[in-house]
Design a protein around this motif. Sequence first.
Motif, mmCIF file in Angstrom:
data_model
loop_
_atom_site.group_PDB
_atom_site.id
_atom_site.type_symbol
_atom_site.label_atom_id
_atom_site.label_comp_id
_atom_site.label_asym_id
_atom_site.label_seq_id
_atom_site.Cartn_x
_atom_site.Cartn_y
_atom_site.Cartn_z
ATOM 1 N N CYS A 39 2.853 6.114 -2.553
ATOM 2 C CA CYS A 39 3.945 7.062 -2.793
ATOM 3 C C CYS A 39 4.238 7.228 -4.285
ATOM 4 O O CYS A 39 5.146 7.966 -4.666
ATOM 5 C CB CYS A 39 5.204 6.604 -2.052
ATOM 6 N N GLY A 40 3.481 6.540 -5.138
ATOM 7 C CA GLY A 40 3.612 6.708 -6.577
ATOM 8 C C GLY A 40 4.595 5.769 -7.242
ATOM 9 O O GLY A 40 4.940 5.949 -8.414
ATOM 10 N N PHE A 74 0.825 -1.207 0.000
ATOM 11 C CA PHE A 74 0.000 0.000 0.000
ATOM 12 C C PHE A 74 0.864 1.264 0.000
ATOM 13 O O PHE A 74 0.642 2.178 -0.795
ATOM 14 C CB PHE A 74 -0.939 0.006 1.209
ATOM 15 N N VAL A 75 1.842 1.327 0.888
ATOM 16 C CA VAL A 75 2.676 2.532 1.022
ATOM 17 C C VAL A 75 3.465 2.803 -0.256
ATOM 18 O O VAL A 75 3.532 3.951 -0.715
ATOM 19 C CB VAL A 75 3.625 2.413 2.241
ATOM 20 N N ILE A 76 4.043 1.778 -0.831
ATOM 21 C CA ILE A 76 4.817 1.962 -2.064
ATOM 22 C C ILE A 76 3.927 2.534 -3.162
ATOM 23 O O ILE A 76 4.294 3.498 -3.844
ATOM 24 C CB ILE A 76 5.466 0.634 -2.499
ATOM 25 N N ALA A 106 12.338 10.834 -4.658
ATOM 26 C CA ALA A 106 11.227 11.509 -5.328
ATOM 27 C C ALA A 106 11.699 12.906 -5.723
ATOM 28 O O ALA A 106 11.538 13.861 -4.982
ATOM 29 C CB ALA A 106 10.013 11.567 -4.408
ATOM 30 N N LYS A 107 12.309 12.994 -6.866
ATOM 31 C CA LYS A 107 13.015 14.200 -7.320
ATOM 32 C C LYS A 107 12.241 15.506 -7.132
ATOM 33 O O LYS A 107 12.610 16.346 -6.355
ATOM 34 C CB LYS A 107 13.410 14.043 -8.783
ATOM 35 N N ASP A 108 11.162 15.663 -7.859
ATOM 36 C CA ASP A 108 10.435 16.924 -7.848
ATOM 37 C C ASP A 108 9.110 16.833 -7.093
ATOM 38 O O ASP A 108 8.229 17.661 -7.282
ATOM 39 C CB ASP A 108 10.168 17.381 -9.294
ATOM 40 N N TRP A 161 -4.729 -8.081 -4.226
ATOM 41 C CA TRP A 161 -4.426 -7.017 -3.261
ATOM 42 C C TRP A 161 -3.905 -5.782 -3.973
ATOM 43 O O TRP A 161 -4.339 -4.662 -3.700
ATOM 44 C CB TRP A 161 -3.435 -7.513 -2.215
ATOM 45 N N LEU A 162 -3.003 -5.990 -4.906
ATOM 46 C CA LEU A 162 -2.441 -4.866 -5.652
ATOM 47 C C LEU A 162 -3.533 -4.146 -6.445
ATOM 48 O O LEU A 162 -3.573 -2.918 -6.480
ATOM 49 C CB LEU A 162 -1.318 -5.363 -6.575
ATOM 50 N N TRP A 163 -4.439 -4.899 -7.048
ATOM 51 C CA TRP A 163 -5.552 -4.288 -7.778
ATOM 52 C C TRP A 163 -6.430 -3.477 -6.827
ATOM 53 O O TRP A 163 -6.812 -2.348 -7.149
ATOM 54 C CB TRP A 163 -6.379 -5.362 -8.487
ATOM 55 N N LEU A 164 -6.750 -4.050 -5.650
ATOM 56 C CA LEU A 164 -7.576 -3.337 -4.672
ATOM 57 C C LEU A 164 -6.898 -2.024 -4.253
ATOM 58 O O LEU A 164 -7.554 -0.983 -4.176
ATOM 59 C CB LEU A 164 -7.825 -4.203 -3.436
ATOM 60 N N VAL A 165 -5.606 -2.091 -3.983
ATOM 61 C CA VAL A 165 -4.858 -0.895 -3.571
ATOM 62 C C VAL A 165 -4.889 0.158 -4.669
ATOM 63 O O VAL A 165 -5.213 1.321 -4.428
ATOM 64 C CB VAL A 165 -3.394 -1.256 -3.198
ATOM 65 N N ARG A 166 -4.551 -0.239 -5.891
ATOM 66 C CA ARG A 166 -4.507 0.715 -7.002
ATOM 67 C C ARG A 166 -5.873 1.339 -7.258
ATOM 68 O O ARG A 166 -5.989 2.548 -7.449
ATOM 69 C CB ARG A 166 -4.003 0.023 -8.275
#
Length: 184
Positions: free
Chosen positions: A12-13, A7-9, A130-132, A171-176
């Motif tokens: 954070c984009g 989730f956190v990753i 996270a550059k910018d 899980w990844l689909w639910l998070v996204r």
Amino acid sequence: MFRILVFVIQACGYEVRCALESQDAGEVRMSKILRLIKECQFGIHDISRTALDPENGLPRFNMPLELGLFLGAAYFGNPVQRQKHTLVLDSERFRYQKFISDIAGQDIKPHGNDPGRVVYAVRDWLNVFAKDTLLPGGKTLLRLYKRFTADVPQMIHKLNFHEADISFADWLWLVRDWLQKATR
């Protein structure tokens, strides 16, 4: 711990990559892991799950092995591979020295098996790259995760799933999906 990490990753984009993303029985697991290591600039390795298996009394060393492969790729690899960045998590500050002392000197982040500490460690580490963009703060991410987990049962019900049915891909689909709707 793994689910909050995913989730956190994503929040954070960044894109989550994991050997569980592919269920191709034709791909040897080690080949899959090596391919992912080659493709990824960032590696997060939680070695806290290196504990004795109650069934056979032996430890599982998958995470330390994958960490070693990632560090080896960064050290011996071509110029692109040498741009890899690594976060190593463990439950206690110096616990790893009992079973993998060769990584002494690495900046291991202890999380005390506390999901909140995982959120802060991962967010702060990713924020450096996270550059910018300034990533959401730890408290914001924890608040989002609590909202997300409160919504998960209803989301699973709508999909006609059961909690036990939820794979990594699910899980990844639910998070996204949730993040996309929540951050509009």
